[in-house]
Design a protein around this motif. Structure first.
Motif, short mmCIF file in Angstrom:
data_model
loop_
_atom_site.label_atom_id
_atom_site.label_comp_id
_atom_site.label_asym_id
_atom_site.label_seq_id
_atom_site.Cartn_x
_atom_site.Cartn_y
_atom_site.Cartn_z
N UNK A 76 32.92 40.42 45.76
CA UNK A 76 33.67 41.50 46.39
C UNK A 76 34.84 40.94 47.20
N UNK A 77 34.60 39.84 47.90
CA UNK A 77 35.65 39.22 48.70
C UNK A 77 36.77 38.70 47.80
N UNK A 78 36.39 38.15 46.63
CA UNK A 78 37.42 37.67 45.70
C UNK A 78 38.27 38.84 45.20
N UNK A 79 37.64 39.96 44.96
CA UNK A 79 38.37 41.14 44.50
C UNK A 79 39.27 41.68 45.60
N UNK A 80 38.75 41.71 46.82
CA UNK A 80 39.56 42.17 47.95
C UNK A 80 40.72 41.22 48.22
N UNK A 81 40.47 39.93 48.07
CA UNK A 81 41.52 38.95 48.30
C UNK A 81 42.64 39.08 47.28
N UNK A 82 42.29 39.37 46.04
CA UNK A 82 43.31 39.59 45.01
C UNK A 82 44.17 40.81 45.36
N UNK A 83 43.52 41.86 45.84
CA UNK A 83 44.28 43.04 46.25
C UNK A 83 45.17 42.73 47.44
N UNK A 84 44.69 41.91 48.39
CA UNK A 84 45.49 41.53 49.55
C UNK A 84 46.72 40.75 49.13
N UNK A 85 46.58 39.84 48.18
CA UNK A 85 47.71 39.06 47.68
C UNK A 85 48.76 39.97 47.05
#
Length: 628
Positions: A76-85
């Protein structure tokens, strides 16, 4: 709240996929969004650094054990991080935050890359092709559902998993984990790293499976130098390997590949091509090597047909498994092998026909029995009929090059329509006709015409029996059988007429009102004795191998001889009393005639119950049968 970050309208980078915005809620105000992104960065930093490989993390596996909370949080954090980028790039945020996010993403992807490798390598047995292919239906039902989705499907997945064995649960869990990691890495732009690991491990597994199945790459020039016995062993091994390779190895690998990389059909295709192409080309190229073997002869036909049958049988699976355009060469190789095998089979059929026609007529078969050529050809043709499916394809567009003046109806198919069996019916009927014509020439070697007819009756009876008791019955049909059974009976009748004519004409045509003088009766008895003994002695070495035909001929002869002789015997036997030292005029009772006939056709001068190897033995035996 992470759906907030899917609202970017610009293309994502470096991912190949875009993330749609949620139409059901309005985006938070900019200050709130920035606050949430910063919070997610801190969350990502905490969990990613905890599992950082380069940071000296001593934790073994993120996906080990039954507790999936940590793995879910990581993904989930990886997915959120991609969205943040994506947000940082779309809003022109400070490069410091973007660089930090990118560094965190690299840490996360290295961990997922290692997890991907660990799952693949530690589950080699659980992810073997047989296990995957046998559970393909269950996998396909769950292929769109991940254990890490939060839509309520986790409960359904757990219920389904409870019904599986421990090995099946481990396998399905591994496949689900691989798919989830692949989805995450591909969406984050790290698909190449994922594919590289997958291809290396899975190709080694496929190559190892084919190796243990005996599939090997052979040099064409070395293949030509092999003995046929060696090649035949390799053919048997290939036939076994073909079934397992197509239905299990390649099929299972295609299922696994499509499942793991369901996020990208392009990646799934490239992976499967990389993993399976080389082994498949080797497997499907072997029959072509056999078809091009320079020392092929008609005796090797059935191995060629075995190979042809195997490719034909598994062609639907081959076409489905290797449906990608990037591996169309695999399908082409299978088709090429099929064509070459068909060419080789047609050549061998032509050679077989030529061999029948060129068979050298040497000494006739002793006793007019079944000729070795008849046995060989009919056994061969019977085996051919067992491959009628393959041969129908092979000879479908291969007309007979018949230059014989014999009528076409003699060897035409029993079917009157244009059904697929017509070509093979004509072809096999023609081979039988070539044999029968050759037998006609071999019958001419007998000096005794009646023996030549017995030879023809024996051999045609053998042919008819082989047809009746094999698949040839279905291929040639009832009309063919009836025609040739009638011909066989005609041969037998000709034998009786020519072989026993002297005996039959020696008997008088009795008329109740006619008077026969004693001298004429004596002459009739003597003529009959001489004709019967001469015919019997000559035919004690003749043979009828088939018990049914043997009984039919003996019964037919008995019906022609015994009633007429019996009536003559009953009327005149009292006229002649044997004097001491005189030759008996009435040597045989009617029962004696039947007994002698029952001793015929066992061959080699022997009979079922007596041995009459000389004229003296027959005379001695007949004198013991006194007139009663």
């Amino acid at each position: 709240m992470r759906t907030v970050f899917f609202s970017s309208s610009r293309p994502s980078s470096p991912s190949h996929y875009s993330y749609p915005s949620s139409p059901h809620r309005s985006a938070p105000s900019p200050p709130l969004r920035v606050y949430m992104i910063d919070e997610n960065l801190e969350t990502a930093h905490d969990i990613f650094t905890k599992w950082d490989i380069d940071g000296g993390s001593k934790l073994d596996s993120l996906f080990a054990g039954s507790d999936r909370k940590e793995a879910k949080l990581f993904l989930r954090s990886a997915k959120d991080l991609q969205a943040a980028m994506q947000f940082f790039m779309s809003e022109g945020s400070s490069s410091e935050k973007l660089v930090r996010a990118q560094n965190l993403m690299q840490i996360a992807m290295k961990r997922l890359e290692k997890e991907f490798y660990l799952i693949l390598s530690t589950n080699r047995n659980n992810l073997d092709a047989e296990s995957v292919s046998s559970r393909s239906s269950r996998v396909s039902e769950r292929s769109s559902t991940s254990d890490f989705e939060e839509d309520g499907s986790e409960v359904e997945s757990q219920v389904a998993r409870d019904s599986l064995s421990e090995v099946e649960r481990v396998s399905e869990l591994a496949m689900s984990d691989l798919k989830t990691i692949a989805d995450s890495m591909i969406s984050s732009g790290y698909g190449k790293e994922c594919v590289r690991i997958y291809n290396i491990i899975r190709k080694s597994i496929v190559d190892e499976s084919l190796y243990y199945l005996g599939v090997e790459k052979l040099n064409p020039s070395q293949f030509q130098k092999m003995d046929w016995e060696v090649i035949e062993v390799k053919i048997k091994s290939w036939l076994h390997a073909m079934k397992i390779a197509v239905k299990t190895v390649f099929y299972g690998e295609r299922i696994l590949c499509d499942h793991v990389f369901s996020a990208s059909s392009r990646i799934s295709e490239s992976c499967f091509a990389e993993i399976a192409k080389e082994g498949a080309m080797t497997l499907f190229g072997f029959p072509e090597l056999v078809a091009k073997f320079k020392k092929l002869s008609p005796e090797k036909m059935f191995r060629i047909l075995d190979l042809y049958d195997a490719i034909s049988e598994y062609w639907p699976e081959i076409e489905s498994i290797f449906s990608f355009e990037s591996i169309s060469t695999v399908r082409s190789q299978a088709i090429t092998s099929l064509v070459k095998l068909g060419d080789a089979a047609r050549t061998m059929l032509s050679d077989f026909e030529t061999a029948i026609q060129k068979d050298i007529a040497k000494a006739p078969v002793s006793g007019g029995g079944v000729h070795p050529l008849t046995r060989y050809v009919m056994n061969y043709v019977v085996f051919l009929s067992d491959y009628s499916g393959a041969l129908t394809d092979i000879v479908a567009d291969w007309p007979l090059s018949n230059q014989s003046p014999l009528p076409e109806s003699y060897f035409s198919s029993p079917t009157s329509d244009n059904s697929p069996t017509t070509a093979i019916s004509v072809r096999l009927a023609w081979l039988v006709l070539v044999l029968l014509c050759k037998l006609d020439s071999k019958a001419e070697l007998y000096k005794d015409v009646s023996l030549s007819y017995l030879f023809l009756a024996n051999n045609l009876n053998y042919v008819v029996s082989k047809v009746r008791t094999s698949n040839l019955n279905l291929v040639l049909g009832d009309d063919w059988l009836l025609k040739h059974e009638a011909k066989m009976k005609q041969y037998a009748a000709n034998y009786e007429r020519m072989g026993w004519n002297k005996v039959i004409v020696s008997l008088p045509e009795l008329n109740p009102t006619a008077n026969i003088s004693p001298d004429e009766a004596r002459l009739r008895f003597r003529n009959f004795n001489t004709a019967f003994e001469e015919t019997y002695r000559k035919q004690t070495s003749w043979v009828v191998p088939d018990p049914k035909l043997r009984d039919e001929i003996r019964t037919s002869l008995a019906r022609k001889l015994v009633p007429v002789y019996g009536e003559f015997y009953q009327k005149f036997r009292t006229m002649f009393r044997r004097q001491m030292g005189d030759e008996s005029i009435v040597r045989y009772a009617p029962d004696d005639i039947g007994n002698y006939l029952s001793d015929l056709f066992y061959g080699a001068g022997t009979s079922r119950s007596t041995s009459n190897s000389s004229s003296s033995s027959l005379s001695s035996h007949s004198h013991e049968r006194r007139v009663r």
